[in-house]
Design a protein around this motif. Structure first.
Motif, PDB file in Angstrom:
ATOM      1  N   ILE A   1       0.846  -1.198   0.000  1.00  0.00           N
ATOM      2  CA  ILE A   1       0.000   0.000   0.000  1.00  0.00           C
ATOM      3  C   ILE A   1       0.873   1.237   0.000  1.00  0.00           C
ATOM      4  CG2 ILE A   1      -1.803   1.259   1.253  1.00  0.00           C
ATOM      5  CD1 ILE A   1      -2.586  -1.402   2.557  1.00  0.00           C
ATOM      6  N   THR A   2       0.481   2.229  -0.762  1.00  0.00           N
ATOM      7  CA  THR A   2       1.183   3.506  -0.804  1.00  0.00           C
ATOM      8  C   THR A   2       0.173   4.652  -0.843  1.00  0.00           C
ATOM      9  OG1 THR A   2       2.791   4.865  -2.010  1.00  0.00           O
ATOM     10  CG2 THR A   2       1.308   3.496  -3.325  1.00  0.00           C
ATOM     11  N   GLU A   3       0.584   5.793  -0.293  1.00  0.00           N
ATOM     12  CA  GLU A   3      -0.261   6.986  -0.331  1.00  0.00           C
ATOM     13  C   GLU A   3       0.163   7.935  -1.445  1.00  0.00           C
ATOM     14  OE1 GLU A   3      -0.654   8.952   3.386  1.00  0.00           O
ATOM     15  OE2 GLU A   3      -0.959   7.110   4.534  1.00  0.00           O
ATOM     16  N   LYS A   4       1.172   7.561  -2.194  1.00  0.00           N
ATOM     17  CA  LYS A   4       1.698   8.427  -3.247  1.00  0.00           C
ATOM     18  C   LYS A   4       1.057   8.085  -4.591  1.00  0.00           C
ATOM     19  CE  LYS A   4       6.248   8.870  -1.035  1.00  0.00           C
ATOM     20  NZ  LYS A   4       7.709   8.661  -1.212  1.00  0.00           N
ATOM     21  N   CYS A   5       0.641   9.115  -5.303  1.00  0.00           N
ATOM     22  CA  CYS A   5       0.189   8.946  -6.685  1.00  0.00           C
ATOM     23  C   CYS A   5       0.338  10.286  -7.384  1.00  0.00           C
ATOM     24  CB  CYS A   5      -1.247   8.442  -6.771  1.00  0.00           C
ATOM     25  SG  CYS A   5      -2.507   9.645  -6.386  1.00  0.00           S
ATOM     26  N   GLU A   6       0.567  10.231  -8.668  1.00  0.00           N
ATOM     27  CA  GLU A   6       0.792  11.429  -9.466  1.00  0.00           C
ATOM     28  C   GLU A   6      -0.267  11.535 -10.553  1.00  0.00           C
ATOM     29  OE1 GLU A   6       3.032  13.606  -8.700  1.00  0.00           O
ATOM     30  OE2 GLU A   6       4.018  12.413  -7.136  1.00  0.00           O
ATOM     31  N   LEU A   7      -0.517  12.763 -10.969  1.00  0.00           N
ATOM     32  CA  LEU A   7      -1.437  12.957 -12.087  1.00  0.00           C
ATOM     33  C   LEU A   7      -0.866  12.330 -13.342  1.00  0.00           C
ATOM     34  CD1 LEU A   7      -2.580  16.680 -11.562  1.00  0.00           C
ATOM     35  CD2 LEU A   7      -3.857  14.596 -11.052  1.00  0.00           C
ATOM     36  N   ASP A   8      -1.732  11.733 -14.137  1.00  0.00           N
ATOM     37  CA  ASP A   8      -1.377  11.056 -15.393  1.00  0.00           C
ATOM     38  C   ASP A   8      -0.578   9.777 -15.178  1.00  0.00           C
ATOM     39  OD1 ASP A   8      -2.645  13.055 -16.829  1.00  0.00           O
ATOM     40  OD2 ASP A   8      -0.834  14.250 -17.043  1.00  0.00           O
ATOM     41  N   GLU A   9      -0.473   9.315 -13.941  1.00  0.00           N
ATOM     42  CA  GLU A   9       0.233   8.071 -13.661  1.00  0.00           C
ATOM     43  C   GLU A   9      -0.602   6.888 -14.145  1.00  0.00           C
ATOM     44  OE1 GLU A   9       2.269   5.734  -9.850  1.00  0.00           O
ATOM     45  OE2 GLU A   9       0.997   7.499  -9.542  1.00  0.00           O
ATOM     46  N   GLN A  10       0.040   5.940 -14.803  1.00  0.00           N
ATOM     47  CA  GLN A  10      -0.646   4.746 -15.271  1.00  0.00           C
ATOM     48  C   GLN A  10      -1.047   3.866 -14.094  1.00  0.00           C
ATOM     49  OE1 GLN A  10       1.975   2.839 -18.079  1.00  0.00           O
ATOM     50  NE2 GLN A  10       0.971   3.803 -19.815  1.00  0.00           N
ATOM     51  N   VAL A  11      -2.279   3.377 -14.140  1.00  0.00           N
ATOM     52  CA  VAL A  11      -2.789   2.536 -13.065  1.00  0.00           C
ATOM     53  C   VAL A  11      -3.578   1.387 -13.668  1.00  0.00           C
ATOM     54  CG1 VAL A  11      -2.889   4.381 -11.336  1.00  0.00           C
ATOM     55  CG2 VAL A  11      -4.858   3.979 -12.832  1.00  0.00           C
ATOM     56  N   ARG A  12      -3.873   0.398 -12.825  1.00  0.00           N
ATOM     57  CA  ARG A  12      -4.703  -0.728 -13.219  1.00  0.00           C
ATOM     58  C   ARG A  12      -5.696  -1.014 -12.092  1.00  0.00           C
ATOM     59  NH1 ARG A  12       0.446  -4.427 -14.172  1.00  0.00           N
ATOM     60  NH2 ARG A  12       1.087  -3.023 -12.485  1.00  0.00           N
ATOM     61  N   ILE A  13      -6.958  -1.197 -12.472  1.00  0.00           N
ATOM     62  CA  ILE A  13      -7.987  -1.558 -11.500  1.00  0.00           C
ATOM     63  C   ILE A  13      -8.254  -3.046 -11.632  1.00  0.00           C
ATOM     64  CG2 ILE A  13     -10.396  -1.251 -10.837  1.00  0.00           C
ATOM     65  CD1 ILE A  13     -10.210   1.635 -11.570  1.00  0.00           C
ATOM     66  N   LEU A  14      -8.132  -3.771 -10.518  1.00  0.00           N
ATOM     67  CA  LEU A  14      -8.220  -5.227 -10.507  1.00  0.00           C
ATOM     68  C   LEU A  14      -9.503  -5.654  -9.801  1.00  0.00           C
ATOM     69  CD1 LEU A  14      -4.554  -5.841  -9.268  1.00  0.00           C
ATOM     70  CD2 LEU A  14      -5.329  -5.355 -11.594  1.00  0.00           C
ATOM     71  N   GLY A  15     -10.139  -6.697 -10.298  1.00  0.00           N
ATOM     72  CA  GLY A  15     -11.352  -7.168  -9.645  1.00  0.00           C
ATOM     73  C   GLY A  15     -12.071  -8.213 -10.460  1.00  0.00           C
ATOM     74  N   TYR A  16     -13.331  -8.429 -10.089  1.00  0.00           N
ATOM     75  CA  TYR A  16     -14.166  -9.454 -10.712  1.00  0.00           C
ATOM     76  C   TYR A  16     -15.388  -8.764 -11.317  1.00  0.00           C
ATOM     77  CZ  TYR A  16     -11.203 -12.639  -8.130  1.00  0.00           C
ATOM     78  OH  TYR A  16     -10.111 -13.328  -7.637  1.00  0.00           O
ATOM     79  N   ASN A  17     -15.410  -8.700 -12.594  1.00  0.00           N
ATOM     80  CA  ASN A  17     -16.439  -7.954 -13.331  1.00  0.00           C
ATOM     81  C   ASN A  17     -17.748  -8.736 -13.343  1.00  0.00           C
ATOM     82  OD1 ASN A  17     -17.939  -6.497 -15.108  1.00  0.00           O
ATOM     83  ND2 ASN A  17     -16.529  -6.674 -16.817  1.00  0.00           N
ATOM     84  N   GLN A  18     -18.825  -8.105 -12.821  1.00  0.00           N
ATOM     85  CA  GLN A  18     -20.137  -8.750 -12.783  1.00  0.00           C
ATOM     86  C   GLN A  18     -21.077  -8.261 -13.877  1.00  0.00           C
ATOM     87  OE1 GLN A  18     -20.495 -11.296 -10.813  1.00  0.00           O
ATOM     88  NE2 GLN A  18     -18.425 -10.891 -10.010  1.00  0.00           N
ATOM     89  N   GLY A  19     -20.663  -7.253 -14.643  1.00  0.00           N
ATOM     90  CA  GLY A  19     -21.484  -6.782 -15.754  1.00  0.00           C
ATOM     91  C   GLY A  19     -22.704  -6.005 -15.338  1.00  0.00           C
ATOM     92  N   GLY A  20     -22.801  -5.599 -14.096  1.00  0.00           N
ATOM     93  CA  GLY A  20     -23.947  -4.829 -13.616  1.00  0.00           C
ATOM     94  C   GLY A  20     -23.539  -3.932 -12.486  1.00  0.00           C
ATOM     95  N   GLU A  21     -24.355  -3.914 -11.431  1.00  0.00           N
ATOM     96  CA  GLU A  21     -24.060  -3.088 -10.283  1.00  0.00           C
ATOM     97  C   GLU A  21     -23.586  -3.903  -9.092  1.00  0.00           C
ATOM     98  OE1 GLU A  21     -24.050   0.118 -10.415  1.00  0.00           O
ATOM     99  OE2 GLU A  21     -24.788   0.172 -12.472  1.00  0.00           O
ATOM    100  N   GLY A  22     -23.215  -5.156  -9.325  1.00  0.00           N
ATOM    101  CA  GLY A  22     -22.803  -6.010  -8.214  1.00  0.00           C
ATOM    102  C   GLY A  22     -23.972  -6.599  -7.458  1.00  0.00           C
TER     103      GLY A  22
END
Length: 1000
Positions: free
Chosen positions: A880-901
C-alpha cells in the motif's frame, strides 16, 4: 517661548480665501461628476448601440444664468473639454491594446478585429459643438424656449453639409435633399389623416384604408412604415412584409403544429414560419477555413420551433415578427404612456387602488402585499391598469371597434410587444423558490394559493393570470453568499466564462441579459425545444438533452441564479434528473466573486457566466442542462452592442477549485477555438492544470457522448523500468460476496484485496456490504444491509500446483465479518469513507464454485485468533502507498459482474478475474466540513479520479500503480461517463486498517 518657537498669524481675509478656494474645488468636482452622470452616460449609450453616430450636446440651462453668461460659457467649455478628453483616452486605450495584441501575435483574434473596427474613424462618435470658442456648446432655455433658432440652424447646416463640424468631409451625405419615394409620402399623409381619429390602429383596417386610396402593395407599405418609424412619425415593430389577409396566423399555427418542436423537421424556406425564423438567425461566414472550428458557443443563432398557439405566452410566438405587425402606433406617445403605466416604483400601490375601483369584492393578491417595490405583475393586472387610464382605454377600444379580422386585442399585443423587448419576462411562480430583489414570490409565500391565481373583476369573466417579471423594477441589493466556485463533491465541477469590458459596460446591460435568459429558459421549460443553428452543423446543436424544469430563480439588480433540472434516461431506461446551478453576475475588480480580478484594471467590468454540475463526459450534463442556453442568450444581447469593446474568455475549472478565484487563469476565445481546430483533447492553463477541452469549449456537435475516447495521454514508464505483472498480483485480489443465510445465496458481489495476510484483513468497498447511499429500502449504515443471517463470503484464486499456467477463476473459501468502518456512520448518521475492513473468521471445508449456493452447507474451520492456521493458508497481501501522481498509469483489478454487483433472479455470478488500464486524471480534496443536510448521505472527504473503463463488480477492487502498490480502492463510476471512476485513496482507510491491526 524659545528660539525654535514658530508663530503664524493670518488675517480673516486670508482664511476666507482658503475657504472660497476649497468651495471652488468642490464645485468643480461636482460639475465634472454631473457631466459624467448626465452627459457622458448618454454618450456611452449612443456609442455602444449606434457606432459612428453624430452627437450634438445641448445645454438647457441658459435661463439660469441670465445675469452671469460667463459662468454659463465656462460650464459649457468644461463639458466640451471633458467629452473630448474622454474620447481621446478611449482612443489611446484602444491603440495600446491593439499594440499589445500585435506584440503577442494575436492581431487576427476576434477581440483584436473588434478593436480595429472600433478604432476606425467611421465608428467613433462625431461630436458637434458651436462654431467658435464663445459658443462652444449651443445653449437653449428650457422655460422661455429661447435659443432653438440657433439649434435648428446648426442641425440644418450640419445635415446639408454647410457645416462640416471640423471634419474634412460632410458628416451626413445623401440625407437632406434626397428624393423621398412617393409611396412613403402618400403613406405619411394617410397616417396624419388617420391620427386625428386613432392613436393605435389594427393592421387589417390600416391596409383596407390605404387600399381605398389606391395603395395596394403591402411590401411598399411596410417599407414606408419603417421609414416613418425611423423619422419618429409613428411606431411600427413588424418585420414580416407579407399580406396578412393572404397569410393568416392560422397557417402559421398549422406549420408550427406539424413541427412538434422537433429539430429534425425541415421547413420550406417560403413558409411564413421560416421567414420569421430567418429574421432572427445570425449569418455565419463560412469562407474562412479558420472558422470551421466553430464552437457550440460561437456566433451561431437560436431558433425556436413554436408549439400550437393556444393564446398563452408560454411559447415563442411573441418572437414571431408577424405577431408584432398586427398593430401600428400612429401616435408614439400613446405607447410611451402605456409603458409608463407599468414601469413605476409604486406599481403595487397602483394595482391595489385600481382593483378597488374596479370591484368592491376585491380579493387581495399576496404578491403585492408588503412589497414597496414589486417587480412582478400579472397579465390581467397589466390590462387592468391600461383600462383604468382613459387615454389608453379609449384608443384601444376604438382600435377594436374599427378592426378587420383582429386576432388579438391591443392590450394583449402590448404584452407580447413588451415581452419581445425584455420589459416583461414570463415567469412561473409555482416553482420551488423564486426570489426577486431579495423577496420571495413563490407559491409557498403567495398565501398558499394555487398558482397561477385567479382574480375576479366586474369587467370581465374569471380567467387564469400569467405572471411577468419586470427586471427594470428590481430594487437595490447585491448577492453576498449566493454563490461559490468551489465544490465539496468530487463529481462536480464549475464551468466559467466571462465577457471582459475594459472601458465599462453600457447602462441597462444586466437588465437586458436577465430578460433574455429568463425568457429563453421559460420557453424551453414550457416545452419549446431550442436548437443552436450553425453553418457547419446541418441539424444544429441541441441545447438541452431532455425536458427542462426550473427549480429556483434568484434575481438581483446585477446578478441572477438559476437551478435547473433536466430529465435524462439512464442506461437502464430509467428517467433521472440532472441538476445544474447557473450564476450570472456583472462585477467590477473589487467584488469577491470576480474571477481573474488580479489581471483587471481600474474601471473595468466583467460579465461572468458560471455553472456547476456533473463533470463527467466533458461536462455534457452542464452544457445540455441549461448553460448553453444562457451563453447563447447572452451572446445574442452582446451582438446588439456594435460599439462596445469586449473580450470573451473561458476560465480553468481547476483554478476555480484549487486557487483563489481572483488568480484564476483564463483562455482567450481564439485559444479555445484553436484547441478545437487542432483536435486537442486537453488544455493547460498558466498554472499547469490540465483539463478536458470539452469543459470550456462545450459540445462540438449534436452527437451522442463518446465514452471510450481517451481525453489525455498518460505518462509512460521510464526506459528500462518494468511494470509488475498482473500474474504476480492475482492471489492478492479477492471476491467479496454478501451471503444471505435466509435465502441461502449470495445477493451482492464486489471485489477487495488482502492487506494483512498474518491477520487475515481485507479491504473492500462499504457499499457492497451496507447502505451508504441513503436508499430508503434498507437501513442506513447497518452491516450486511440489515440482514439477520447475513455475513461475508470471500473467494480467492487457488494455487494450482499441477499446472504451470495460473488460473484466474476464484472459488469461495472463507467467511469473514466487518471489523472496521467509517465511525461517522454510527456517530452522525453520515458516511465519508466508502471502505471497510474485513476479518477472515472461518474456512469452509471444501471450496465452492458456481454461484456459491453451497456455502452455507459446508463445515467451517475456525481461523479467528489462530495465526498458525492463517499462516498455513499462505495468503498473498498487496503493498500500500499513499503516493500517486497525475497522469500516472494505473490498473484496477477485480471481478467484473457486468452490472451493479447486485444479483437478481436468473443472474449468474462471475468468478473470473479481470483488470482495466487507465490513468490518474484528478485528485480531489473536499475537506472535513460540509454545509447542508448530510444525514444518511455519502460525502467523501478525498477521492482520486481515474480514467479507466470499469463495470459493476469491480467496486472495492484495488487500483495499483506500475509497481503493484495499491493507491486506493474503486468506489463508483461516473453515471455520465463510465470510464471516469472514483477511488477511495489509501490515506482515507489506512487508519481503519491500523485500528483493525490493533484489535487483532
Amino acid at each position: 517661548r524659545g528660539e525654535f518657537s514658530l508663530r503664524y498669524d493670518s488675517s480673516d481675509e486670508e482664511d476666507d480665501d482658503d475657504v472660497l478656494e476649497e468651495e471652488r474645488r468642490r464645485a468643480e468636482k461636482a460639475l465634472e461628476r454631473d457631466i459624467d452622470e448626465k452627459v457622458q452616460f448618454w454618450v456611452e449609450c449612443i456609442e455602444s448601440c449606434a457606432p459612428g453616430a453624430a452627437i450634438l450636446p445641448v445645454a438647457s440651462f441658459n435661463d439660469k444664468f441670465k445675469d452671469n453668461k460667463d459662468e454659463a460659457q465656462r460650464r459649457c467649455n468644461v463639458m466640451k473639454e471633458r467629452l473630448l478628453k474622454h474620447e481621446e483616452r478611449r482612443i489611446n486605450g484602444i491603440n495600446e491594446r491593439l499594440k499589445q495584441y500585435a506584440a503577442e501575435n494575436r492581431a487576427n483574434d476576434e477581440a483584436a478585429l473588434r478593436l480595429q473596427k472600433l478604432a476606425c474613424s467611421y465608428t467613433r462618435p462625431k461630436f458637434i459643438f458651436g462654431g467658435n470658442d464663445c459658443d462652444s456648446v449651443i445653449r437653449v432655455s428650457g422655460t422661455k424656449y429661447t435659443g432653438f433658432d440657433n439649434l435648428t440652424e446648426k442641425i440644418v447646416h450640419v445635415a446639408t453639409g454647410k457645416d462640416k463640424a471640423g471634419s474634412r468631409y460632410p458628416i451626413f451625405r445623401g440625407h437632406v435633399g434626397a428624393r423621398i419615394p412617393r409611396m412613403r409620402l402618400e403613406v405619411r399623409d394617410a397616417v396624419r389623416q388617420m391620427r386625428d381619429k386613432f392613436k393605435v390602429v389594427e393592421w387589417g383596417y390600416f391596409i383596407s384604408n390605404l387600399r381605398e386610396r389606391g395603395l395596394t402593395n403591402v411590401e411598399d407599405i411596410g417599407d414606408a412604415l419603417h421609414f416613418l418609424t425611423n423619422t419618429g412619425e409613428l411606431s411600427y415593430f413588424g418585420t414580416d412584409l407579407v399580406d396578412h389577409q393572404k397569410v393568416s396566423t392560422s397557417n402559421i399555427r398549422t406549420a408550427n403544429s406539424k413541427s412538434k418542436c422537433e429539430d429534425e423537421v425541415e421547413y420550406n424556406d417560403e413558409t411564413p414560419y421560416r421567414q420569421a425564423l430567418n429574421d432572427y438567425e445570425v449569418d455565419v461566414d463560412v469562407d474562412d477555413d479558420y472558422e470551421n472550428a466553430v464552437l457550440s458557443i460561437d456566433d451561431t443563432s437560436l431558433t425556436a420551433p413554436t408549439a400550437e398557439d393556444d393564446g398563452s405566452l408560454s411559447t415563442f410566438d411573441e418572437f414571431n415578427p408577424s405577431i408584432l405587425s398586427q398593430y401600428i402606433f400612429l401616435n408614439p406617445r400613446w405607447l410611451v404612456a402605456a409603458v409608463a403605466c407599468i414601469l413605476r416604483h409604486d406599481l403595487d400601490r397602483e394595482v391595489r387602488e385600481v382593483r378597488r375601483s374596479f370591484s368592491n369584492e376585491y380579493r387581495s393578491s399576496s404578491i403585492y402585499e408588503g412589497n414597496l417595490i414589486c417587480p412582478v405583475i400579472t397579465a390581467e393586472d397589466a390590462s387592468m391598469l391600461w383600462q383604468a387610464k382613459k387615454f389608453t382605454k379609449k384608443a384601444a377600444d376604438r382600435a377594436q371597434e374599427y378592426s378587420n379580422n383582429m386576432k388579438i386585442t391591443p392590450f394583449v399585443f402590448l404584452q407580447r410587444l413588451l415581452i419581445r423587448f425584455g420589459v416583461f419576462v414570463p415567469i412561473d411562480l409555482s416553482i420551488e423558490k423564486t426570489y426577486l430583489g431579495g423577496r420571495q414570490y413563490s407559491s409557498n409565500v403567495c398565501g398558499g394559493d394555487e398558482l397561477p391565481m385567479t382574480i375576479e373583476t366586474k369587467e370581465e369573466p374569471t380567467r387564469d393570470s400569467h405572471f411577468f417579471f419586470l427586471p427594470s423594477l428590481l430594487g437595490p441589493g447585491e448577492p453576498s453568499e449566493a454563490w461559490t466556485y468551489k465544490s465539496s463533491d468530487s463529481w462536480k465541477t464549475t464551468i466559467c466564462h466571462s465577457i471582459f469590458c475594459p472601458d465599462g459596460v453600457p447602462p441597462g446591460l444586466m437588465e437586458r441579459v436577465t430578460a433574455a435568459v429568463l425568457s429563453t429558459v421559460y420557453a424551453v421549460s414550457k416545452g419549446c425545444q431550442l436548437v443552436v443553428k450553425s453553418a457547419f452543423h446541418d441539424k444544429g446543436i441541441k441545447t438541452v438533452d431532455g425536458p427542462l424544469k426550473v427549480k429556483e430563480i434568484l434575481c438581483w439588480r446585477t446578478a441572477f441564479f438559476l437551478k435547473l433540472g433536466t430529465e435524462v434516461k439512464s442506461e437502464k431506461g430509467e428517467l433521472k434528473e440532472s441538476v445544474v446551478e447557473i450564476f450570472t453576475h456583472l462585477v467590477d475588480q473589487d467584488s469577491h466573486l470576480c474571477v481573474g480580478s488580479d489581471f483587471m484594471g481600474f474601471g473595468t467590468r466583467r460579465l461572468i457566466m458560471s455553472a456547476k454540475g456533473q463533470e463527467g463526459d466533458g461536462g455534457r450534463k452542464i452544457w445540455r442542462g441549461g448553460y448553453l442556453l444562457v451563453l447563447k442568450s447572452v451572446a445574442k444581447i452582446m451582438a446588439e452592442y456594435g460599439g462596445l469593446e469586449y473580450e470573451k474568455q473561458g476560465f480553468c475549472p481547476e483554478c476555480l477549485t484549487k486557487k483563489a478565484v481572483s488568480a484564476a487563469s483564463a483562455w482567450d476565445w481564439s485559444v479555445m477555438r484553436d484547441a478545437v481546430k487542432h483536435g486537442e483533447k486537453t488544455m493547460r492553463c498558466c498554472h499547469g492544470h490540465r483539463i478536458d477541452t470539452r469543459l470550456v469549449t462545450g459540445p462540438p456537435r449534436d452527437t451522442p457522448s463518446q465514452q471510450n475516447v481517451e481525453t489525455s495521454n498518460p505518462t509512460k514508464l521510464a526506459s528500462g523500468e518494468t511494470a509488475v505483472p498482473i500474474n504476480h498480483l492475482l492471489r492478492g485480489i479477492v471476491l467479496v460476496g454478501l451471503w444471505d443465510g435466509k435465502l441461502r445465496k449470495v445477493v451482492r458481489v464486489g471485489s477487495g484485496f488482502i492487506a494483512d495476510k498474518k491477520r487475515g484483513l481485507i479491504v473492500t468497498a462499504s457499499h457492497t456490504l451496507m447502505n451508504i447511499w441513503g436508499e430508503k429500502s434498507t437501513p442506513f449504515g447497518e452491516d450486511y444491509y440489515g440482514l439477520r443471517e447475513g455475513k461475508v463470503v470471500v473467494g480467492v484464486i487457488p494455487r494450482n500446483k499441477d499446472s504451470e499456467e495460473k488460473s484466474t477463476e476464484a472459488v469461495f473459501r472463507y467467511f469473514a465479518r466487518i471489523v472496521a468502518k467509517d465511525p461517522s456512520i454510527e456517530e452522525r448518521g453520515e458516511c465519508h469513507v466508502d471502505a471497510c475492513i474485513l476479518k477472515i473468521t472461518t474456512r469452509m471445508e471444501n471450496d465452492i464454485g458456481g454461484n456459491g449456493y453451497g456455502c452455507g452447507d459446508q463445515p467451517e474451520i475456525l481461523l479467528l485468533n489462530n495465526q498458525d492456521a492463517l499462516k498455513r493458508e499462505k495468503l498473498q497481501q498487496l503493498k500500500i502507498t499513499e503516493k500517486c501522481e497525475l497522469d500516472e498509469q494505473v490498473r484496477i483489478l477485480g471481478y467484473n459482474q457486468g452490472g451493479e454487483g447486485l444479483l437478481g433472479p436468473g443472474e449468474s455470478l462471475n468468478r473470473y478475474f479481470d483488470f482495466a488500464r487507465g490513468y490518474v486524471c484528478k485528485k480531489f480534496a473536499g475537506g472535513n466540513h460540509f454545509s447542508g443536510y448530510l444525514r444518511h448521505r455519502f460525502k467523501p472527504h478525498e477521492e482520486i479520479v481515474v480514467i479507466c473503463p470499469t463495470i459493476g463488480g469491480h467496486s472495492g477492487g484495488p487500483c495499483v500503480n506500475q509497481q503493484g502498490e495499491v493507491i486506493g480502492i474503486l468506489s463508483r463510476a461516473d453515471p455520465a461517463e463510465k470510464q471516469r471512476c472514483y477511488l477511495v485513496p489509501s490515506c482515507e482507510w489506512k487508519h481503519l486498517l491500523k485500528q483493525a491491526k490493533i484489535t487483532f
